[in-house]
Design a protein around this motif. Sequence first.
Motif, PDB file in Angstrom:
ATOM      1  N   SER A  21       0.856  -0.927  -0.096  1.00 27.97           N
ATOM      2  CA  SER A  21       0.230  -0.221   0.327  1.00 27.97           C
ATOM      3  C   SER A  21       0.466   1.252  -0.401  1.00 27.97           C
ATOM      4  N   GLY A  22       2.465   1.139   0.343  1.00 23.42           N
ATOM      5  CA  GLY A  22       3.275   2.507   0.729  1.00 23.42           C
ATOM      6  C   GLY A  22       4.105   2.342   0.993  1.00 23.42           C
ATOM      7  N   LEU A  49      11.371   3.361   3.579  1.00 20.76           N
ATOM      8  CA  LEU A  49      11.400   2.679   2.769  1.00 20.76           C
ATOM      9  C   LEU A  49       9.860   2.019   1.709  1.00 20.76           C
ATOM     10  N   THR A  50      10.086   2.033   1.078  1.00 19.56           N
ATOM     11  CA  THR A  50       9.341   1.591   0.200  1.00 19.56           C
ATOM     12  C   THR A  50       9.115   0.512  -0.477  1.00 19.56           C
ATOM     13  N   ALA A  97      20.899  -0.882   6.937  1.00 25.34           N
ATOM     14  CA  ALA A  97      21.021  -0.053   5.416  1.00 25.34           C
ATOM     15  C   ALA A  97      21.124   1.367   5.753  1.00 25.34           C
ATOM     16  N   GLU A  98      19.554   1.450   5.318  1.00 24.00           N
ATOM     17  CA  GLU A  98      18.861   2.553   4.926  1.00 24.00           C
ATOM     18  C   GLU A  98      18.955   3.470   6.384  1.00 24.00           C
ATOM     19  N   ALA A  99      19.086   2.985   7.681  1.00 23.91           N
ATOM     20  CA  ALA A  99      19.496   3.774   8.425  1.00 23.91           C
ATOM     21  C   ALA A  99      20.774   5.478   8.447  1.00 23.91           C
ATOM     22  N   ILE A 152       5.009  -2.833   8.301  1.00 28.48           N
ATOM     23  CA  ILE A 152       4.510  -3.450   6.858  1.00 28.48           C
ATOM     24  C   ILE A 152       2.985  -3.975   6.481  1.00 28.48           C
ATOM     25  N   THR A 153       2.697  -4.951   7.905  1.00 28.06           N
ATOM     26  CA  THR A 153       1.276  -5.627   7.380  1.00 28.06           C
ATOM     27  C   THR A 153       0.428  -5.453   8.213  1.00 28.06           C
TER      28      THR A 153
END
Length: 360
Positions: free
Chosen positions: A19-20, A33-34, A66-68, A113-114
Amino acid sequence: VPIAEFERFRTEFSSVVLSGPVTVKAGDKSFQLTPAQFVPAVTVKAQGASLVSSIDSAKLVGIVQAEAAKAGIGAQPKDAIVTYSGGKFTVTPSVDGAILDPKVITDKVTSAITSASRTAEVTTTTQKPTFTTEIARATLPKEVISSFTTNFKPGQPRVTNIALGARRLNGAYVPPGGTFSLNKWLGQRTPDKGYVKAPGINAGRIEMTYGGGISQLSTTLFNASWFSGVKLVDWRAHSLYITRYPEGREATLDWWTIDNVFTNTTKGGILIQASTTSTSVTVTFRGIKTWNISTFKGPRFNVVSPRRVEITDPECIPQDPSSGFTVVNTRVFSQGGKEVKRESITTRYDATNEIVCTGR
Protein backbone atom coordinates in the motif's frame (compact mmCIF):
# COMPACT_ATOMS: atom_id res chain seq x y z
CA VAL A 1 -4.76 -23.06 -4.39
CA PRO A 2 -8.38 -21.93 -4.98
CA ILE A 3 -9.06 -18.56 -6.63
CA ALA A 4 -10.93 -17.49 -3.50
CA GLU A 5 -7.75 -17.98 -1.48
CA PHE A 6 -5.80 -15.76 -3.86
CA GLU A 7 -8.46 -13.07 -3.44
CA ARG A 8 -8.38 -13.38 0.33
CA PHE A 9 -4.60 -13.20 0.43
CA ARG A 10 -4.54 -10.19 -1.87
CA THR A 11 -7.07 -8.32 0.27
CA GLU A 12 -5.69 -9.24 3.68
CA PHE A 13 -1.96 -9.22 2.96
CA SER A 14 -0.65 -8.17 -0.46
CA SER A 15 -2.68 -4.97 -0.76
CA VAL A 16 -1.62 -3.96 2.75
CA VAL A 17 2.07 -4.74 2.30
CA LEU A 18 2.22 -2.93 -1.04
CA SER A 19 0.00 0.00 0.00
CA GLY A 20 2.88 2.40 0.40
CA PRO A 21 6.18 3.17 2.10
CA VAL A 22 6.91 2.54 5.76
CA THR A 23 8.37 5.34 7.85
CA VAL A 24 11.02 4.28 10.34
CA LYS A 25 11.59 6.68 13.25
CA ALA A 26 14.58 6.63 15.58
CA GLY A 27 14.49 9.50 18.04
CA ASP A 28 14.28 12.78 16.11
CA LYS A 29 15.38 11.20 12.82
CA SER A 30 13.44 9.16 10.32
CA PHE A 31 13.60 7.59 6.86
CA GLN A 32 11.28 5.73 4.54
CA LEU A 33 11.36 2.21 3.14
CA THR A 34 9.50 1.63 -0.11
CA PRO A 35 7.81 -1.70 -0.86
CA ALA A 36 10.49 -2.36 -3.49
CA GLN A 37 13.10 -2.16 -0.72
CA PHE A 38 11.45 -4.38 1.89
CA VAL A 39 9.58 -6.91 -0.30
CA PRO A 40 12.78 -8.99 -0.85
CA ALA A 41 12.48 -9.94 2.84
CA VAL A 42 8.91 -11.25 2.33
CA THR A 43 8.23 -14.83 1.28
CA VAL A 44 4.87 -16.31 0.18
CA LYS A 45 4.21 -20.00 -0.30
CA ALA A 46 1.33 -22.43 -0.54
CA GLN A 47 0.43 -24.74 2.30
CA GLY A 48 -2.28 -27.04 1.11
CA ALA A 49 -5.18 -24.87 -0.04
CA SER A 50 -3.83 -21.76 1.72
CA LEU A 51 -1.26 -19.08 1.03
CA VAL A 52 0.98 -18.15 3.94
CA SER A 53 3.56 -15.41 4.28
CA SER A 54 6.74 -15.07 6.30
CA ILE A 55 9.36 -12.40 6.76
CA ASP A 56 13.07 -13.16 6.83
CA SER A 57 14.11 -11.29 9.97
CA ALA A 58 17.84 -11.29 9.19
CA LYS A 59 17.25 -9.94 5.70
CA LEU A 60 14.83 -7.29 6.96
CA VAL A 61 17.25 -6.16 9.67
CA GLY A 62 20.02 -5.84 7.07
CA ILE A 63 17.79 -3.75 4.77
CA VAL A 64 16.68 -1.43 7.57
CA GLN A 65 20.15 -0.96 9.06
CA ALA A 66 21.62 -0.17 5.63
CA GLU A 67 18.99 2.51 4.99
CA ALA A 68 19.43 3.86 8.52
CA ALA A 69 23.14 4.32 7.87
CA LYS A 70 22.35 6.27 4.69
CA ALA A 71 20.03 8.49 6.74
CA GLY A 72 22.74 9.16 9.29
CA ILE A 73 21.08 7.15 12.01
CA GLY A 74 23.48 5.26 14.24
CA ALA A 75 27.22 4.92 13.77
CA GLN A 76 29.70 2.09 13.41
CA PRO A 77 31.98 1.52 16.41
CA LYS A 78 35.59 2.65 16.08
CA ASP A 79 38.49 0.58 17.38
CA ALA A 80 41.16 2.10 19.56
CA ILE A 81 44.31 3.12 17.68
CA VAL A 82 47.79 2.46 19.04
CA THR A 83 50.73 4.53 17.79
CA TYR A 84 54.38 4.57 18.79
CA SER A 85 56.61 7.62 18.71
CA GLY A 86 59.58 8.86 20.67
CA GLY A 87 59.80 5.61 22.60
CA LYS A 88 56.23 5.89 23.89
CA PHE A 89 52.89 4.29 23.01
CA THR A 90 49.79 6.44 22.61
CA VAL A 91 46.28 5.00 22.68
CA THR A 92 43.57 6.91 20.83
CA PRO A 93 40.38 5.79 22.62
CA SER A 94 37.81 3.58 20.96
CA VAL A 95 34.30 4.89 20.28
CA ASP A 96 31.11 2.93 20.88
CA GLY A 97 28.75 2.54 17.97
CA ALA A 98 24.96 2.79 17.96
CA ILE A 99 22.89 0.56 15.70
CA LEU A 100 19.16 0.00 15.42
CA ASP A 101 18.18 -2.82 17.74
CA PRO A 102 17.65 -5.95 15.58
CA LYS A 103 14.84 -7.32 17.77
CA VAL A 104 12.97 -4.00 17.72
CA ILE A 105 13.38 -3.81 13.93
CA THR A 106 11.92 -7.29 13.55
CA ASP A 107 8.93 -6.50 15.75
CA LYS A 108 8.11 -2.89 14.83
CA VAL A 109 8.97 -2.82 11.11
CA THR A 110 7.24 -6.14 10.48
CA SER A 111 4.14 -4.77 12.19
CA ALA A 112 4.24 -1.59 10.08
CA ILE A 113 4.69 -3.55 6.85
CA THR A 114 1.69 -5.73 7.54
CA SER A 115 -0.76 -3.12 8.86
CA ALA A 116 -2.44 0.14 7.91
CA SER A 117 -0.24 1.98 10.40
CA ARG A 118 2.82 2.60 8.26
CA THR A 119 5.14 3.91 10.98
CA ALA A 120 7.69 1.97 13.03
CA GLU A 121 9.36 3.59 16.03
CA VAL A 122 12.67 1.86 16.72
CA THR A 123 15.46 2.27 19.23
CA THR A 124 19.23 2.08 19.01
CA THR A 125 21.51 -0.22 20.92
CA THR A 126 25.15 0.31 21.84
CA GLN A 127 27.68 -1.68 19.85
CA LYS A 128 31.11 -2.09 21.36
CA PRO A 129 34.18 -2.07 19.09
CA THR A 130 36.31 -5.20 18.89
CA PHE A 131 39.47 -3.42 20.03
CA THR A 132 38.42 -1.29 22.98
CA THR A 133 40.49 1.28 24.83
CA GLU A 134 40.75 -1.11 27.78
CA ILE A 135 42.02 -3.97 25.63
CA ALA A 136 44.46 -1.68 23.83
CA ARG A 137 45.99 -0.46 27.08
CA ALA A 138 46.11 -3.93 28.65
CA THR A 139 47.88 -5.44 25.62
CA LEU A 140 50.50 -2.80 24.87
CA PRO A 141 53.86 -4.36 23.88
CA LYS A 142 56.25 -4.93 26.78
CA GLU A 143 59.25 -6.70 25.25
CA VAL A 144 60.95 -7.98 22.13
CA ILE A 145 59.28 -11.26 21.19
CA SER A 146 61.23 -11.93 17.98
CA SER A 147 63.78 -10.36 15.68
CA PHE A 148 65.45 -11.40 12.45
CA THR A 149 68.15 -9.98 10.20
CA THR A 150 69.11 -10.77 6.62
CA ASN A 151 72.15 -9.42 4.78
CA PHE A 152 72.79 -8.02 1.32
CA LYS A 153 75.59 -6.50 -0.73
CA PRO A 154 75.72 -2.71 -0.41
CA GLY A 155 75.24 -0.20 -3.20
CA GLN A 156 72.84 -2.21 -5.36
CA PRO A 157 69.55 -0.75 -6.70
CA ARG A 158 67.59 -3.36 -4.71
CA VAL A 159 68.95 -1.83 -1.49
CA THR A 160 67.01 1.35 -2.29
CA ASN A 161 63.79 -0.66 -2.47
CA ILE A 162 64.49 -2.59 0.72
CA ALA A 163 65.23 0.60 2.66
CA LEU A 164 62.12 2.33 1.31
CA GLY A 165 59.91 -0.62 2.22
CA ALA A 166 61.46 -0.89 5.69
CA ARG A 167 60.75 2.77 6.43
CA ARG A 168 57.11 2.24 5.45
CA LEU A 169 56.82 -0.98 7.49
CA ASN A 170 58.42 0.52 10.59
CA GLY A 171 55.81 1.38 13.22
CA ALA A 172 53.00 -0.89 11.96
CA TYR A 173 50.82 -2.06 14.81
CA VAL A 174 48.81 -5.30 14.83
CA PRO A 175 46.28 -5.66 17.67
CA PRO A 176 45.59 -9.03 19.31
CA GLY A 177 43.54 -11.05 16.84
CA GLY A 178 44.36 -8.63 14.03
CA THR A 179 45.58 -9.72 10.61
CA PHE A 180 48.48 -7.99 8.86
CA SER A 181 49.03 -7.94 5.09
CA LEU A 182 52.40 -6.70 3.86
CA ASN A 183 51.01 -5.88 0.41
CA LYS A 184 48.20 -3.77 1.88
CA TRP A 185 50.62 -1.99 4.19
CA LEU A 186 53.27 -1.20 1.58
CA GLY A 187 50.97 -0.64 -1.38
CA GLN A 188 52.04 -1.16 -4.96
CA ARG A 189 55.74 -0.62 -5.59
CA THR A 190 55.87 2.10 -8.25
CA PRO A 191 58.47 4.65 -9.42
CA ASP A 192 56.40 7.59 -8.18
CA LYS A 193 56.82 6.20 -4.66
CA GLY A 194 60.58 6.08 -5.07
CA TYR A 195 60.98 2.42 -6.02
CA VAL A 196 63.59 1.64 -8.67
CA LYS A 197 64.15 -1.23 -11.07
CA ALA A 198 66.15 -4.10 -9.63
CA PRO A 199 66.47 -7.86 -10.27
CA GLY A 200 63.51 -10.10 -9.40
CA ILE A 201 62.41 -13.62 -10.31
CA ASN A 202 59.83 -14.10 -13.06
CA ALA A 203 59.02 -17.56 -14.51
CA GLY A 204 62.33 -19.00 -13.34
CA ARG A 205 64.43 -16.14 -14.67
CA ILE A 206 65.95 -13.03 -13.16
CA GLU A 207 64.38 -9.89 -14.64
CA MET A 208 64.43 -6.18 -13.82
CA THR A 209 61.28 -4.94 -12.10
CA TYR A 210 60.23 -1.94 -10.00
CA GLY A 211 60.58 -2.84 -6.35
CA GLY A 212 62.93 -5.72 -7.05
CA GLY A 213 64.50 -6.81 -3.76
CA ILE A 214 61.41 -6.09 -1.65
CA SER A 215 61.12 -9.85 -1.16
CA GLN A 216 64.12 -9.61 1.15
CA LEU A 217 62.09 -7.38 3.44
CA SER A 218 59.21 -9.86 3.12
CA THR A 219 61.49 -12.77 4.03
CA THR A 220 62.85 -10.91 7.04
CA LEU A 221 59.29 -10.15 8.18
CA PHE A 222 58.32 -13.80 7.63
CA ASN A 223 61.09 -14.98 9.92
CA ALA A 224 60.15 -12.46 12.61
CA SER A 225 56.62 -13.86 12.32
CA TRP A 226 57.93 -17.42 12.46
CA PHE A 227 59.85 -16.87 15.72
CA SER A 228 57.08 -14.82 17.38
CA GLY A 229 54.61 -17.70 17.19
CA VAL A 230 51.89 -15.85 15.27
CA LYS A 231 49.63 -17.72 12.85
CA LEU A 232 51.09 -17.77 9.34
CA VAL A 233 48.16 -17.17 7.00
CA ASP A 234 49.43 -16.56 3.47
CA TRP A 235 52.92 -16.62 1.98
CA ARG A 236 54.90 -18.23 -0.81
CA ALA A 237 58.57 -19.03 -1.03
CA HIS A 238 60.59 -17.99 -4.06
CA SER A 239 60.36 -20.48 -6.92
CA LEU A 240 64.16 -20.64 -6.94
CA TYR A 241 66.34 -21.05 -3.86
CA ILE A 242 68.35 -17.94 -2.94
CA THR A 243 71.31 -18.70 -0.72
CA ARG A 244 71.06 -15.57 1.44
CA TYR A 245 67.78 -16.88 2.92
CA PRO A 246 67.11 -19.84 5.25
CA GLU A 247 66.11 -22.88 3.17
CA GLY A 248 62.31 -23.10 3.04
CA ARG A 249 61.80 -20.30 5.52
CA GLU A 250 61.33 -17.29 3.29
CA ALA A 251 58.58 -15.38 1.51
CA THR A 252 58.54 -13.60 -1.83
CA LEU A 253 56.14 -10.77 -2.62
CA ASP A 254 54.23 -9.68 -5.71
CA TRP A 255 51.64 -6.92 -5.80
CA TRP A 256 49.26 -8.81 -8.06
CA THR A 257 49.42 -12.41 -6.87
CA ILE A 258 51.57 -13.05 -3.79
CA ASP A 259 51.13 -11.59 -0.30
CA ASN A 260 52.69 -12.12 3.12
CA VAL A 261 49.96 -12.31 5.76
CA PHE A 262 49.87 -13.30 9.44
CA THR A 263 47.32 -13.15 12.25
CA ASN A 264 48.40 -11.98 15.69
CA THR A 265 47.55 -14.91 17.98
CA THR A 266 49.80 -13.77 20.83
CA LYS A 267 48.61 -12.30 24.13
CA GLY A 268 49.50 -8.71 23.21
CA GLY A 269 49.56 -6.22 20.40
CA ILE A 270 52.57 -6.36 18.09
CA LEU A 271 54.63 -3.32 17.12
CA ILE A 272 56.64 -4.04 13.98
CA GLN A 273 59.97 -2.25 13.84
CA ALA A 274 62.04 -2.37 10.67
CA SER A 275 65.44 -0.83 9.98
CA THR A 276 68.29 -1.12 7.52
CA THR A 277 72.04 -0.60 7.41
CA SER A 278 74.16 -0.47 4.27
CA THR A 279 74.38 -4.28 4.37
CA SER A 280 71.35 -5.61 6.25
CA VAL A 281 67.66 -5.33 7.08
CA THR A 282 66.18 -6.20 10.47
CA VAL A 283 62.55 -6.72 11.48
CA THR A 284 61.69 -6.86 15.17
CA PHE A 285 58.37 -7.68 16.83
CA ARG A 286 57.64 -6.07 20.19
CA GLY A 287 54.73 -7.50 22.13
CA ILE A 288 53.91 -9.78 25.05
CA LYS A 289 55.91 -12.99 25.02
CA THR A 290 53.54 -15.90 24.50
CA TRP A 291 55.72 -18.67 23.06
CA ASN A 292 59.30 -19.83 23.13
CA ILE A 293 59.97 -20.94 19.56
CA SER A 294 62.68 -23.34 18.47
CA THR A 295 63.09 -24.52 14.90
CA PHE A 296 64.75 -27.24 12.88
CA LYS A 297 65.09 -28.11 9.20
CA GLY A 298 65.07 -31.54 7.60
CA PRO A 299 67.40 -32.66 4.81
CA ARG A 300 66.83 -31.82 1.16
CA PHE A 301 64.90 -34.41 -0.86
CA ASN A 302 63.37 -34.76 -4.34
CA VAL A 303 66.49 -33.11 -5.75
CA VAL A 304 66.21 -32.01 -9.42
CA SER A 305 69.18 -31.10 -11.66
CA PRO A 306 69.21 -27.80 -13.59
CA ARG A 307 69.27 -27.39 -17.39
CA ARG A 308 71.29 -25.13 -19.66
CA VAL A 309 69.16 -22.51 -21.45
CA GLU A 310 70.37 -20.10 -24.15
CA ILE A 311 68.49 -16.78 -24.49
CA THR A 312 68.87 -14.26 -27.28
CA ASP A 313 66.97 -11.43 -25.57
CA PRO A 314 69.37 -8.43 -25.32
CA GLU A 315 68.06 -7.74 -21.79
CA CYS A 316 68.91 -11.27 -20.69
CA ILE A 317 70.62 -11.60 -17.30
CA PRO A 318 73.06 -14.53 -16.94
CA GLN A 319 72.19 -17.04 -14.23
CA ASP A 320 74.30 -19.68 -12.49
CA PRO A 321 72.78 -23.16 -12.13
CA SER A 322 71.68 -24.86 -8.92
CA SER A 323 69.56 -27.90 -8.08
CA GLY A 324 65.92 -27.82 -7.14
CA PHE A 325 64.79 -29.59 -3.98
CA THR A 326 62.11 -29.96 -1.31
CA VAL A 327 62.68 -29.20 2.37
CA VAL A 328 60.59 -29.28 5.56
CA ASN A 329 60.91 -26.73 8.37
CA THR A 330 59.33 -27.27 11.79
CA ARG A 331 58.77 -24.78 14.58
CA VAL A 332 58.26 -26.01 18.11
CA PHE A 333 56.01 -24.01 20.47
CA SER A 334 56.94 -24.21 24.14
CA GLN A 335 55.69 -22.60 27.35
CA GLY A 336 57.28 -22.93 30.77
CA GLY A 337 59.93 -25.26 29.38
CA LYS A 338 57.34 -27.73 28.01
CA GLU A 339 56.54 -28.38 24.38
CA VAL A 340 52.93 -27.52 23.53
CA LYS A 341 52.72 -28.12 19.79
CA ARG A 342 54.60 -28.29 16.49
CA GLU A 343 53.93 -26.86 13.06
CA SER A 344 55.71 -27.84 9.85
CA ILE A 345 55.85 -26.26 6.40
CA THR A 346 57.05 -27.94 3.22
CA THR A 347 58.77 -25.87 0.54
CA ARG A 348 59.53 -26.96 -3.02
CA TYR A 349 62.18 -25.14 -5.08
CA ASP A 350 62.54 -25.47 -8.84
CA ALA A 351 65.98 -26.06 -10.28
CA THR A 352 67.75 -22.82 -11.17
CA ASN A 353 68.66 -23.31 -14.81
CA GLU A 354 71.91 -22.01 -16.21
CA ILE A 355 70.98 -18.98 -18.32
CA VAL A 356 73.44 -18.24 -21.13
CA CYS A 357 72.85 -14.92 -22.89
CA THR A 358 73.65 -15.20 -26.58
CA GLY A 359 72.02 -11.99 -27.83
CA ARG A 360 74.78 -9.61 -26.81
